[in-house]
Design an enzyme around this catalytic site. Structure first.
Site, mmCIF file in Angstrom:
data_model
loop_
_atom_site.group_PDB
_atom_site.id
_atom_site.type_symbol
_atom_site.label_atom_id
_atom_site.label_comp_id
_atom_site.label_asym_id
_atom_site.label_seq_id
_atom_site.Cartn_x
_atom_site.Cartn_y
_atom_site.Cartn_z
ATOM 1 C CG HIS A 59 -1.743 1.235 1.394
ATOM 2 N ND1 HIS A 59 -3.215 1.085 1.720
ATOM 3 C CD2 HIS A 59 -1.590 2.761 1.596
ATOM 4 C CE1 HIS A 59 -3.757 2.310 1.442
ATOM 5 N NE2 HIS A 59 -2.890 3.000 1.307
ATOM 6 C CD GLU A 60 1.055 3.784 3.569
ATOM 7 O OE1 GLU A 60 1.451 4.306 3.245
ATOM 8 O OE2 GLU A 60 0.471 3.752 4.163
ATOM 9 C CG HIS A 63 0.607 5.622 -0.955
ATOM 10 N ND1 HIS A 63 -0.601 6.476 -1.416
ATOM 11 C CD2 HIS A 63 -0.307 5.293 0.332
ATOM 12 C CE1 HIS A 63 -2.431 6.257 -0.555
ATOM 13 N NE2 HIS A 63 -1.456 5.775 0.221
#
Length: 265
Positions: A59-60, A63
């Site tokens: 998820h990170e 980003h």
């Protein structure tokens, strides 16, 4: 090869910490598959927890990678592209609190972690895409977890592993939905923030640090919790994931409660 090239390769090399988490997760998944019995609950707990941490890292990473291609070249030096959770800006928000949410309430809710230098990025669409990349990763992870269900490929899969997959899918769906809410501090707000007026953004900015906790607090209200999980269960049923499997996956995950789980023992 120049010194800069060597540094870039180092800053993009997958971290041994992440590889270790993947290895432990795979070993626990194998144990849940092959050794049904008294230790199955612990194996499912480690498997789901490890897979959840892996999804948080991805998820990170999404980003960070999107920010890199949008103009923030400082991402590499911060170590965000190594998938190492120890490199995150707020380990408490990124790993500890999400794990507590899973253990306490069976709710998947990633927290903000990577620091992006937004001043380096031009264009509102790019800012929105950076914020959207995280929840989209959870959706992709959910598709992978539910694929054996909607592809009708569960013949021969042991019940504990099937329950674990169903529960992991539930976590990913809840994470994608909750983190897409337009609440300051969550990615959903980050998607719409570039399109708001400067004055409104300034007024909402102080609430960003409380957004995550506010959403989690609201989910402890029985009526809100019931409505939310009814919607999640309906979505999972549309993906051919039975509520029976997600329920027993959650119960098996909480192995310390000593619940008798069908197909285990």
């Amino acid at each position: 090869m120049t010194v800069t090239d060597l540094r870039r390769r180092r800053d993009r090399r997958i971290s041994p910490v992440f590889l270790g988490i993947v290895a432990v997760t795979a070993a626990a998944g194998w144990a849940a598959w092959t050794e049904p019995g008294g230790s199955t609950g612990l194996a499912v707990f480690v498997f789901v927890t490890g897979a959840w941490v892996v999804s948080l890292c991805l998820h990170e990473y999404a980003h960070a990678r999107t920010a890199l291609h949008s103009g923030d070249i400082s991402i590499e030096a911060k170590g965000y592209l190594t998938l190492n959770p120890l490199k995150y800006t707020h380990a408490l928000l990124s790993i500890v609190l999400p794990l507590l949410f899973v253990i306490m309430g069976g709710i998947g809710l990633p927290g903000g972690a990577v620091f992006i230098e937004r001043g380096r990025i031009r264009g509102r669409w790019r800012h929105s895409l950076i914020s959207a990349a995280g929840p989209l990763t959870n959706l992709l992870f959910a598709v992978v977890c539910t694929a054996p269900f909607w592809l009708d490929a569960l013949d021969g899969v042991p019940a504990p592993f099937r329950y674990a997959l169903a529960f992991l899918a539930l976590l990913q769906v809840t994470a994608a939905i909750l983190n897409s809410l337009p609440v300051p501090g969550l990615d959903g707000y980050g998607v719409i923030e570039p399109w708001l007026s400067r004055e409104l953004r300034r007024q909402l900015e102080p609430f960003a640090q409380f957004g995550l906790l506010a959403v989690f607090g609201l989910l402890w209200v029985p009526e809100i919790n019931d409505a939310f999980f009814d919607a999640v269960d309906a979505l999972l049923r549309a993906l051919d994931v039975p509520e029976f499997d997600t329920y027993w996956g959650r119960e098996l995950y909480r192995f310390w409660q000593g619940e008798d789980v069908p197909g285990v023992g």
